[in-house]
Design a protein around this motif. Sequence first.
Motif, PDB file in Angstrom:
ATOM      1  N   PRO A 129       0.850  -1.221  -0.128  1.00  0.00           N
ATOM      2  CA  PRO A 129      -0.057   0.045   0.008  1.00  0.00           C
ATOM      3  C   PRO A 129       0.758   1.420  -0.020  1.00  0.00           C
ATOM      4  O   PRO A 129       2.037   1.092   0.241  1.00  0.00           O
ATOM      5  CB  PRO A 129      -0.773  -0.152   1.394  1.00  0.00           C
ATOM      6  N   THR A 130       0.287   2.376  -0.395  1.00  0.00           N
ATOM      7  CA  THR A 130       0.938   3.647  -0.236  1.00  0.00           C
ATOM      8  C   THR A 130       1.041   4.208   1.176  1.00  0.00           C
ATOM      9  O   THR A 130       1.896   4.917   1.333  1.00  0.00           O
ATOM     10  CB  THR A 130       0.485   4.514  -1.319  1.00  0.00           C
ATOM     11  N   GLU A 131      -0.134   3.840   1.768  1.00  0.00           N
ATOM     12  CA  GLU A 131      -0.036   4.141   3.186  1.00  0.00           C
ATOM     13  C   GLU A 131      -0.927   3.175   4.099  1.00  0.00           C
ATOM     14  O   GLU A 131      -1.474   2.539   3.471  1.00  0.00           O
ATOM     15  CB  GLU A 131      -1.034   5.340   3.315  1.00  0.00           C
ATOM     16  N   LEU A 132      -0.053   3.118   5.229  1.00  0.00           N
ATOM     17  CA  LEU A 132      -0.308   1.897   6.035  1.00  0.00           C
ATOM     18  C   LEU A 132      -0.049   2.253   7.512  1.00  0.00           C
ATOM     19  O   LEU A 132       1.088   2.627   7.903  1.00  0.00           O
ATOM     20  CB  LEU A 132       0.326   0.609   5.761  1.00  0.00           C
ATOM     21  N   VAL A 133      -1.247   2.569   8.317  1.00  0.00           N
ATOM     22  CA  VAL A 133      -1.043   2.703   9.872  1.00  0.00           C
ATOM     23  C   VAL A 133      -2.153   2.191  10.309  1.00  0.00           C
ATOM     24  O   VAL A 133      -3.234   2.126  10.202  1.00  0.00           O
ATOM     25  CB  VAL A 133      -1.198   4.318  10.095  1.00  0.00           C
ATOM     26  N   VAL A 134      -1.655   1.278  11.457  1.00  0.00           N
ATOM     27  CA  VAL A 134      -2.621   0.388  12.193  1.00  0.00           C
ATOM     28  C   VAL A 134      -2.141   0.479  13.713  1.00  0.00           C
ATOM     29  O   VAL A 134      -0.956   0.434  13.879  1.00  0.00           O
ATOM     30  CB  VAL A 134      -2.921  -0.772  11.839  1.00  0.00           C
ATOM     31  N   ARG A 135      -2.858   1.013  14.712  1.00  0.00           N
ATOM     32  CA  ARG A 135      -2.750   0.970  15.971  1.00  0.00           C
ATOM     33  C   ARG A 135      -3.975   0.424  16.669  1.00  0.00           C
ATOM     34  O   ARG A 135      -5.036   0.616  16.703  1.00  0.00           O
ATOM     35  CB  ARG A 135      -2.609   2.436  16.393  1.00  0.00           C
ATOM     36  N   VAL A 136      -3.554  -0.365  17.760  1.00  0.00           N
ATOM     37  CA  VAL A 136      -4.584  -0.970  18.717  1.00  0.00           C
ATOM     38  C   VAL A 136      -3.906  -1.042  20.119  1.00  0.00           C
ATOM     39  O   VAL A 136      -2.814  -1.585  20.491  1.00  0.00           O
ATOM     40  CB  VAL A 136      -4.635  -2.472  18.278  1.00  0.00           C
ATOM     41  N   GLY A 137      -4.610  -0.429  20.884  1.00  0.00           N
ATOM     42  CA  GLY A 137      -4.173  -0.395  22.180  1.00  0.00           C
ATOM     43  C   GLY A 137      -5.125   0.507  23.389  1.00  0.00           C
ATOM     44  O   GLY A 137      -6.094   0.857  22.709  1.00  0.00           O
ATOM     45  N   GLY A 138      -4.485   0.799  24.433  1.00  0.00           N
ATOM     46  CA  GLY A 138      -5.394   1.252  25.520  1.00  0.00           C
ATOM     47  C   GLY A 138      -4.337   1.818  26.583  1.00  0.00           C
ATOM     48  O   GLY A 138      -3.311   1.391  26.631  1.00  0.00           O
ATOM     49  N   PHE A 139      -4.924   2.639  27.476  1.00  0.00           N
ATOM     50  CA  PHE A 139      -4.194   3.157  28.709  1.00  0.00           C
ATOM     51  C   PHE A 139      -3.576   2.024  29.654  1.00  0.00           C
ATOM     52  O   PHE A 139      -2.671   2.114  29.727  1.00  0.00           O
ATOM     53  CB  PHE A 139      -5.341   3.938  29.477  1.00  0.00           C
ATOM     54  N   LEU A 140      -4.548   1.088  30.027  1.00  0.00           N
ATOM     55  CA  LEU A 140      -3.969  -0.120  30.627  1.00  0.00           C
ATOM     56  C   LEU A 140      -2.981  -1.298  29.982  1.00  0.00           C
ATOM     57  O   LEU A 140      -2.302  -1.671  30.887  1.00  0.00           O
ATOM     58  CB  LEU A 140      -5.317  -0.695  31.391  1.00  0.00           C
ATOM     59  N   GLY A 141      -3.078  -1.280  28.834  1.00  0.00           N
ATOM     60  CA  GLY A 141      -2.176  -2.230  28.237  1.00  0.00           C
ATOM     61  C   GLY A 141      -1.224  -1.547  27.195  1.00  0.00           C
ATOM     62  O   GLY A 141      -1.240  -0.616  26.910  1.00  0.00           O
ATOM     63  N   PRO A 142      -0.711  -2.444  26.545  1.00  0.00           N
ATOM     64  CA  PRO A 142       0.460  -2.162  25.585  1.00  0.00           C
ATOM     65  C   PRO A 142      -0.406  -1.607  24.224  1.00  0.00           C
ATOM     66  O   PRO A 142      -1.493  -2.167  23.954  1.00  0.00           O
ATOM     67  CB  PRO A 142       1.199  -3.328  25.055  1.00  0.00           C
ATOM     68  N   THR A 143       0.137  -0.718  23.510  1.00  0.00           N
ATOM     69  CA  THR A 143      -0.343  -0.182  22.262  1.00  0.00           C
ATOM     70  C   THR A 143       0.740  -0.879  20.939  1.00  0.00           C
ATOM     71  O   THR A 143       1.886  -0.749  21.129  1.00  0.00           O
ATOM     72  CB  THR A 143      -0.442   1.086  22.260  1.00  0.00           C
ATOM     73  N   HIS A 144      -0.053  -1.516  20.086  1.00  0.00           N
ATOM     74  CA  HIS A 144       0.782  -2.245  19.044  1.00  0.00           C
ATOM     75  C   HIS A 144       0.610  -1.365  17.672  1.00  0.00           C
ATOM     76  O   HIS A 144      -0.465  -0.976  17.603  1.00  0.00           O
ATOM     77  CB  HIS A 144       0.141  -3.753  18.775  1.00  0.00           C
ATOM     78  N   VAL A 145       1.567  -1.064  16.927  1.00  0.00           N
ATOM     79  CA  VAL A 145       1.521  -0.233  15.993  1.00  0.00           C
ATOM     80  C   VAL A 145       2.410  -0.861  14.734  1.00  0.00           C
ATOM     81  O   VAL A 145       3.483  -1.285  14.731  1.00  0.00           O
ATOM     82  CB  VAL A 145       2.399   1.190  16.193  1.00  0.00           C
TER      83      VAL A 145
END
Length: 158
Positions: A29-45
């Motif tokens: 892809p020309t752009e790819l940004v995915v983030r999953v996480g929250g305050f209490l746990g880790p954030t995966h990027v």
Amino acid sequence: MAAALALGLGLGLGLMGAATAQAAPEAPPTELVVRVGGFLGPTHVVELGPTAVVCATWRHGQKLTQTTVQPTPAQWALWRAQLAALHVDRWQKDYFNPKVLDGTQWLVRIVGPGLNVESSGSNSYPQADGQANGSPEQTEAFQRFRASFLTLGPACVL
């Protein structure tokens, strides 16, 4: 983690024929940004960098891990076939659960030939038909989406 890996591998193996039959684009892809996480746990990027895909894990503003992967054209094609099978093109722009104020937030932006997905959520996730589940429990479709990134590289944990 093991369940996500098994789910990702199972999805990947089941779609190998589909990638060939549907002739999914092999270009990244020309752009790819995915983030999953929250305050209490880790954030995966997962982000598309200038020369590779960067996969990182953060916690409380500090980077815990970072790995770069350089998917092959075959890996990109398989990943695109997985996204097509998951119907990410049906995802709504926003999935918000007003009943839960903390928890998990996520963001997806994938732009490329034949694909333009911009979606985000807070404690609500897309179901297989793109409708919101309205629950802080991740749907099977969203779990499979997360597992699909293992196709790009085994260190690409989302």
